[in-house]
Design a protein around this motif. Structure first.
Motif, PDB file in Angstrom:
ATOM      1  N   UNK A   1       0.856  -1.180   0.000  1.00  0.00           N
ATOM      2  CA  UNK A   1       0.000   0.000   0.000  1.00  0.00           C
ATOM      3  C   UNK A   1       0.885   1.220   0.000  1.00  0.00           C
ATOM      4  N   UNK A   2       0.313   2.358   0.343  1.00  0.00           N
ATOM      5  CA  UNK A   2       1.156   3.539   0.427  1.00  0.00           C
ATOM      6  C   UNK A   2       0.375   4.815   0.224  1.00  0.00           C
ATOM      7  N   UNK A   3       1.085   5.896   0.364  1.00  0.00           N
ATOM      8  CA  UNK A   3       0.488   7.225   0.235  1.00  0.00           C
ATOM      9  C   UNK A   3       0.083   7.491  -1.205  1.00  0.00           C
ATOM     10  N   UNK A   4      -1.060   8.142  -1.356  1.00  0.00           N
ATOM     11  CA  UNK A   4      -1.492   8.583  -2.682  1.00  0.00           C
ATOM     12  C   UNK A   4      -1.273  10.067  -2.899  1.00  0.00           C
ATOM     13  N   UNK A   5      -0.493  10.678  -2.010  1.00  0.00           N
ATOM     14  CA  UNK A   5      -0.291  12.130  -2.049  1.00  0.00           C
ATOM     15  C   UNK A   5       0.181  12.607  -3.423  1.00  0.00           C
TER      16      UNK A   5
ATOM     17  N   UNK B   1      -5.293  14.179  -0.607  1.00  0.00           N
ATOM     18  CA  UNK B   1      -5.084  15.319   0.275  1.00  0.00           C
ATOM     19  C   UNK B   1      -6.370  15.656   1.000  1.00  0.00           C
ATOM     20  N   UNK B   2      -6.498  16.891   1.495  1.00  0.00           N
ATOM     21  CA  UNK B   2      -7.766  17.311   2.100  1.00  0.00           C
ATOM     22  C   UNK B   2      -8.885  17.217   1.056  1.00  0.00           C
ATOM     23  N   UNK B   3     -10.108  16.959   1.505  1.00  0.00           N
ATOM     24  CA  UNK B   3     -11.217  16.679   0.599  1.00  0.00           C
ATOM     25  C   UNK B   3     -11.425  17.776  -0.440  1.00  0.00           C
ATOM     26  N   UNK B   4     -11.272  19.049  -0.045  1.00  0.00           N
ATOM     27  CA  UNK B   4     -11.540  20.123  -1.007  1.00  0.00           C
ATOM     28  C   UNK B   4     -10.467  20.206  -2.097  1.00  0.00           C
ATOM     29  N   UNK B   5      -9.328  19.518  -1.891  1.00  0.00           N
ATOM     30  CA  UNK B   5      -8.262  19.493  -2.894  1.00  0.00           C
ATOM     31  C   UNK B   5      -8.107  18.120  -3.555  1.00  0.00           C
ATOM     32  N   UNK B   6      -8.789  17.118  -3.043  1.00  0.00           N
ATOM     33  CA  UNK B   6      -8.640  15.733  -3.509  1.00  0.00           C
ATOM     34  C   UNK B   6      -9.084  15.592  -4.962  1.00  0.00           C
ATOM     35  N   UNK B   7      -8.233  15.001  -5.785  1.00  0.00           N
ATOM     36  CA  UNK B   7      -8.613  14.741  -7.175  1.00  0.00           C
ATOM     37  C   UNK B   7      -9.219  13.349  -7.290  1.00  0.00           C
ATOM     38  N   UNK B   8     -10.018  13.163  -8.329  1.00  0.00           N
ATOM     39  CA  UNK B   8     -10.626  11.853  -8.542  1.00  0.00           C
ATOM     40  C   UNK B   8      -9.549  10.802  -8.812  1.00  0.00           C
ATOM     41  N   UNK B   9      -8.509  11.192  -9.535  1.00  0.00           N
ATOM     42  CA  UNK B   9      -7.409  10.262  -9.787  1.00  0.00           C
ATOM     43  C   UNK B   9      -6.696   9.912  -8.481  1.00  0.00           C
TER      44      UNK B   9
ATOM     45  N   UNK C   1      -3.083  14.884   6.353  1.00  0.00           N
ATOM     46  CA  UNK C   1      -4.394  15.162   5.771  1.00  0.00           C
ATOM     47  C   UNK C   1      -4.529  14.513   4.395  1.00  0.00           C
ATOM     48  N   UNK C   2      -4.492  13.200   4.357  1.00  0.00           N
ATOM     49  CA  UNK C   2      -4.755  12.465   3.121  1.00  0.00           C
ATOM     50  C   UNK C   2      -6.049  11.684   3.348  1.00  0.00           C
ATOM     51  N   UNK C   3      -7.155  12.263   2.894  1.00  0.00           N
ATOM     52  CA  UNK C   3      -8.471  11.738   3.247  1.00  0.00           C
ATOM     53  C   UNK C   3      -8.817  10.450   2.527  1.00  0.00           C
ATOM     54  N   UNK C   4      -8.291  10.257   1.328  1.00  0.00           N
ATOM     55  CA  UNK C   4      -8.516   8.978   0.631  1.00  0.00           C
ATOM     56  C   UNK C   4      -7.767   7.846   1.352  1.00  0.00           C
ATOM     57  N   UNK C   5      -6.551   8.136   1.800  1.00  0.00           N
ATOM     58  CA  UNK C   5      -5.771   7.130   2.533  1.00  0.00           C
ATOM     59  C   UNK C   5      -6.474   6.745   3.833  1.00  0.00           C
ATOM     60  N   UNK C   6      -6.987   7.745   4.563  1.00  0.00           N
ATOM     61  CA  UNK C   6      -7.701   7.467   5.807  1.00  0.00           C
ATOM     62  C   UNK C   6      -8.937   6.612   5.540  1.00  0.00           C
ATOM     63  N   UNK C   7      -9.638   6.929   4.449  1.00  0.00           N
ATOM     64  CA  UNK C   7     -10.823   6.146   4.085  1.00  0.00           C
ATOM     65  C   UNK C   7     -10.456   4.705   3.755  1.00  0.00           C
TER      66      UNK C   7
END
Length: 262
Positions: free
Chosen positions: A90-94, A99-107, A157-163
């Motif tokens: 696994x790993x960071x998707x940064x 990132x934070x939800x308001x900056x998170x890209x779909x990719x 603040x990596x919200x996709x990773x936390x999810x």
């Protein structure tokens, strides 16, 4: 040292570097045969040399459906058995846009979930199908993160990773409940900040290092080492944990119960 894992054959997906490689060494030291899977051919070669005759390394991408199955089949061919899976990959998707939800890209969202959740589902599915096909029990240990249930809003603040890491827990508990009747155990290890290749951004940040002194207060207040998780991994893969399933163990230096001073 007592060999807790004598006669066990274990596949470690994401086992050529960091937490997975450290665990693979501990498994071998406790008497296990090990197949480690990694994306990088060089790290596969180095891991096989370092781990010795009780280990084989296989290059592969954990997000591809065939990778874990091939590793399990190699384990059975080489060692005559398959007793456990440790999914670490696994790993960071940064860098992909997490990132934070308001900056998170779909990719960023899709890539992070693919790396951390889909890859784990695929390896777990391959292990379950193999255990059922052999009509025997077995053990699966999945890699979570404290960020799945204990956020750090200033520094992590990596919200996709936390999810994804929260979903690892839900998935593991759900499958543990279903396959308990087959004597298949499924548990989760959840570390906090550990000094691994993936964590270098945070591990080398002076502000975060100061924060960690109070957020991970055990042992003087420090960033974790890969070896800090080895004992728990050995325990879960061993017969000492034969009556334990659907559990999440935080090995986090106190992160999940500490306030952490900014």
């Amino acid at each position: 040292m007592e060999n807790w894992l004598s006669n066990k054959s274990i596949v470690v997906v994401g086992g050529t570097t960091g937490l997975g490689f450290s665990a693979a060494k501990a498994f071998v030291n406790h008497g296990a045969n090990v197949v480690v899977v990694g994306r990088n051919p060089e790290s596969c070669l180095m891991a096989e040399v370092d781990l010795g005759y009780q280990a084989r390394a296989k290059q592969g991408d954990a997000t591809q459906p065939q990778t874990a199955l091939d590793a399990i089949q190699l384990c059975i061919r080489e060692f005559g058995s398959f007793d456990g899976l440790y999914h670490v990959a696994g790993g960071s998707g940064r860098k992909y846009g997490d990132g934070p939800l308001h900056e998170l890209t779909l990719d960023g969202w899709n890539t992070t979930l693919n790396l951390n959740l889909t890859a784990m589902m695929l390896s777990n599915q391959a292990a379950i199908r193999t255990f059922l096909g052999m009509n025997r029990g077995g053990v699966i240990l999945n890699m979570g993160s404290v960020l799945g249930n204990s956020p750090s809003p200033l520094h992590f603040t990596t919200h996709a990773y936390a999810a994804a890491k929260a979903a690892v827990v839900g998935f593991s508990k759900s499958t543990a409940a279903y396959y308990a009747k087959n004597n298949i155990r499924i548990n989760v290890l959840a570390p906090a900040l550990v000094d691994t290749p993936m964590a270098q951004r945070a591990a080398q940040d002076e502000t975060i290092k100061e924060f960690i002194k109070t957020k991970q207060p055990l042992d003087g207040g420090r960033i974790g080492l890969a070896t800090d998780l080895d004992g728990a991994a050995v325990y879960f893969m061993s017969d000492f944990a034969r009556f334990t399933t659907g559990q999440v163990l935080n090995v986090d230096g106190g992160w999940s119960i500490a306030e952490g001073q900014y």
